[in-house]
Design a protein around this motif. Structure first.
Motif, short mmCIF file in Angstrom:
data_model
loop_
_atom_site.label_atom_id
_atom_site.label_comp_id
_atom_site.label_asym_id
_atom_site.label_seq_id
_atom_site.Cartn_x
_atom_site.Cartn_y
_atom_site.Cartn_z
N GLU A 122 -13.80 5.66 -11.74
CA GLU A 122 -13.63 5.77 -10.29
C GLU A 122 -13.82 4.42 -9.61
OE1 GLU A 122 -15.77 8.21 -6.73
OE2 GLU A 122 -15.32 9.32 -8.56
N SER A 123 -14.81 3.63 -10.06
CA SER A 123 -15.03 2.33 -9.42
C SER A 123 -13.90 1.36 -9.73
CB SER A 123 -16.39 1.74 -9.82
OG SER A 123 -16.38 1.32 -11.16
N GLN A 124 -13.32 1.43 -10.94
CA GLN A 124 -12.18 0.57 -11.25
C GLN A 124 -10.98 0.96 -10.38
OE1 GLN A 124 -12.09 1.48 -15.44
NE2 GLN A 124 -12.70 -0.62 -16.00
N ALA A 125 -10.77 2.25 -10.19
CA ALA A 125 -9.68 2.72 -9.35
C ALA A 125 -9.89 2.26 -7.90
CB ALA A 125 -9.57 4.24 -9.42
N ALA A 126 -11.12 2.31 -7.44
CA ALA A 126 -11.43 1.86 -6.09
C ALA A 126 -11.16 0.36 -5.95
CB ALA A 126 -12.88 2.17 -5.74
N MET A 127 -11.51 -0.42 -6.95
CA MET A 127 -11.27 -1.86 -6.89
C MET A 127 -9.77 -2.16 -6.85
SD MET A 127 -14.21 -3.00 -6.47
CE MET A 127 -13.97 -4.75 -6.56
N VAL A 128 -8.99 -1.42 -7.60
CA VAL A 128 -7.53 -1.60 -7.58
C VAL A 128 -7.00 -1.25 -6.20
CG1 VAL A 128 -5.35 -0.70 -8.49
CG2 VAL A 128 -7.21 -1.29 -10.06
N ALA A 129 -7.50 -0.16 -5.62
CA ALA A 129 -7.05 0.25 -4.28
C ALA A 129 -7.41 -0.81 -3.25
CB ALA A 129 -7.68 1.60 -3.92
N ILE A 130 -8.61 -1.37 -3.35
CA ILE A 130 -9.04 -2.42 -2.43
C ILE A 130 -8.11 -3.63 -2.56
CG2 ILE A 130 -10.86 -4.12 -1.99
CD1 ILE A 130 -12.86 -1.83 -2.72
N GLU A 131 -7.81 -4.00 -3.79
CA GLU A 131 -6.92 -5.14 -4.04
C GLU A 131 -5.55 -4.90 -3.40
OE1 GLU A 131 -6.09 -8.90 -5.45
OE2 GLU A 131 -8.00 -7.87 -5.67
N HIS A 132 -5.00 -3.71 -3.57
CA HIS A 132 -3.69 -3.39 -2.98
C HIS A 132 -3.75 -3.41 -1.45
CE1 HIS A 132 -1.52 -2.70 -6.62
NE2 HIS A 132 -2.33 -1.73 -7.01
N LEU A 133 -4.78 -2.82 -0.89
CA LEU A 133 -4.91 -2.79 0.56
C LEU A 133 -5.06 -4.19 1.14
CD1 LEU A 133 -7.18 0.28 1.33
CD2 LEU A 133 -4.84 -0.10 2.08
N GLN A 134 -5.81 -5.02 0.45
CA GLN A 134 -6.06 -6.36 0.95
C GLN A 134 -4.76 -7.16 1.06
OE1 GLN A 134 -9.24 -8.27 -1.13
NE2 GLN A 134 -9.31 -10.00 0.25
N HIS A 135 -3.76 -6.81 0.26
CA HIS A 135 -2.49 -7.52 0.28
C HIS A 135 -1.40 -6.79 1.08
CE1 HIS A 135 -3.95 -10.63 -2.31
NE2 HIS A 135 -4.48 -9.70 -3.09
N ASP A 136 -1.72 -5.64 1.67
CA ASP A 136 -0.79 -4.92 2.52
C ASP A 136 -0.58 -5.71 3.82
OD1 ASP A 136 0.43 -2.06 3.20
OD2 ASP A 136 -0.67 -2.80 4.96
N SER A 137 0.66 -5.80 4.29
CA SER A 137 0.94 -6.64 5.46
C SER A 137 0.22 -6.16 6.72
CB SER A 137 2.44 -6.75 5.71
OG SER A 137 3.00 -5.49 6.01
N LEU A 138 0.16 -4.84 6.95
CA LEU A 138 -0.55 -4.34 8.14
C LEU A 138 -2.04 -4.60 8.04
CD1 LEU A 138 1.29 -0.94 8.76
CD2 LEU A 138 1.50 -3.06 10.06
N VAL A 139 -2.59 -4.39 6.87
CA VAL A 139 -4.02 -4.66 6.67
C VAL A 139 -4.26 -6.15 6.81
CG1 VAL A 139 -5.93 -4.55 5.01
CG2 VAL A 139 -4.36 -2.62 5.23
N GLY A 140 -3.35 -6.96 6.26
CA GLY A 140 -3.48 -8.42 6.37
C GLY A 140 -3.50 -8.88 7.81
N ASP A 141 -2.65 -8.30 8.64
CA ASP A 141 -2.63 -8.64 10.07
C ASP A 141 -3.97 -8.28 10.73
OD1 ASP A 141 -0.03 -9.54 9.78
OD2 ASP A 141 0.87 -7.76 10.71
N ALA A 142 -4.49 -7.11 10.40
CA ALA A 142 -5.78 -6.68 10.96
C ALA A 142 -6.90 -7.60 10.49
CB ALA A 142 -6.07 -5.24 10.57
N LEU A 143 -6.88 -7.97 9.21
CA LEU A 143 -7.91 -8.88 8.68
C LEU A 143 -7.84 -10.23 9.37
CD1 LEU A 143 -7.69 -8.02 4.88
CD2 LEU A 143 -9.57 -7.47 6.44
N GLN A 144 -6.63 -10.69 9.65
CA GLN A 144 -6.44 -11.96 10.36
C GLN A 144 -7.08 -11.89 11.75
OE1 GLN A 144 -5.25 -14.90 9.37
NE2 GLN A 144 -5.47 -15.84 11.39
N GLN A 145 -6.89 -10.78 12.44
CA GLN A 145 -7.48 -10.61 13.77
C GLN A 145 -9.01 -10.57 13.70
OE1 GLN A 145 -5.63 -7.26 15.72
NE2 GLN A 145 -3.60 -8.15 15.54
N PHE A 146 -9.55 -9.86 12.71
CA PHE A 146 -11.00 -9.84 12.52
C PHE A 146 -11.51 -11.25 12.27
CE2 PHE A 146 -10.88 -5.22 11.55
CZ PHE A 146 -11.95 -4.83 12.34
N TRP A 147 -10.84 -11.96 11.38
CA TRP A 147 -11.27 -13.31 11.02
C TRP A 147 -11.30 -14.23 12.24
CZ3 TRP A 147 -13.71 -15.15 6.99
CH2 TRP A 147 -13.82 -16.53 6.85
#
Length: 119
Positions: free
Chosen positions: A5-30
């Motif tokens: 389950e933790s490996q699956a979660a890490m893969v999901a986090i990795e994918h989300l971190q590279h999603d364009s919408l998530v990336g835009d939100a992360l840029q705004q947070f930063w």
């Protein structure tokens, strides 16, 4: 072998971190936290201040002393003894926090895009 389950979660986090919408939100947070986008790291005071603001919004039973303790623990875990946290590591921690918040808010029997939250 099966994926834990933790490996699956890490893969999901990795994918989300590279999603364009998530990336835009992360840029705004930063930009809101660090300000100058050329700085590629965040320091403890910025991290803790951000953590406390988020905790105040997300936790209906917000307790500043407890939130500060959690912020310190999270900083120690995320920074791994370093004086600052690289942007990539901060973004990863932020995506992880979002995933935990979502999984806490959604009943385990719910599904998103045909997949169970608990999968």
């Amino acid at each position: 072998g099966s994926v834990t389950e933790s490996q699956a979660a890490m893969v999901a986090i990795e994918h989300l971190q590279h999603d364009s919408l998530v990336g835009d939100a992360l840029q705004q947070f930063w930009e809101a936290i660090v300000g100058d986008d050329t700085k590629m790291k965040i320091h403890k005071a910025q991290y803790v201040s951000f953590y406390l603001r988020v905790a105040k919004i997300l936790d209906k039973n917000y307790d500043k002393t407890l939130a500060l303790s959690h912020a310190e623990e999270e900083w120690a875990r995320d920074a791994n003894g370093q004086p600052s946290l690289l942007r990539y590591a901060f973004e990863r921690a932020l995506v992880e926090l979002a995933m935990l918040s979502i999984s806490d808010a959604v009943p385990q029997s719910s599904s998103v895009a045909g997949q169970s939250i608990s999968e």
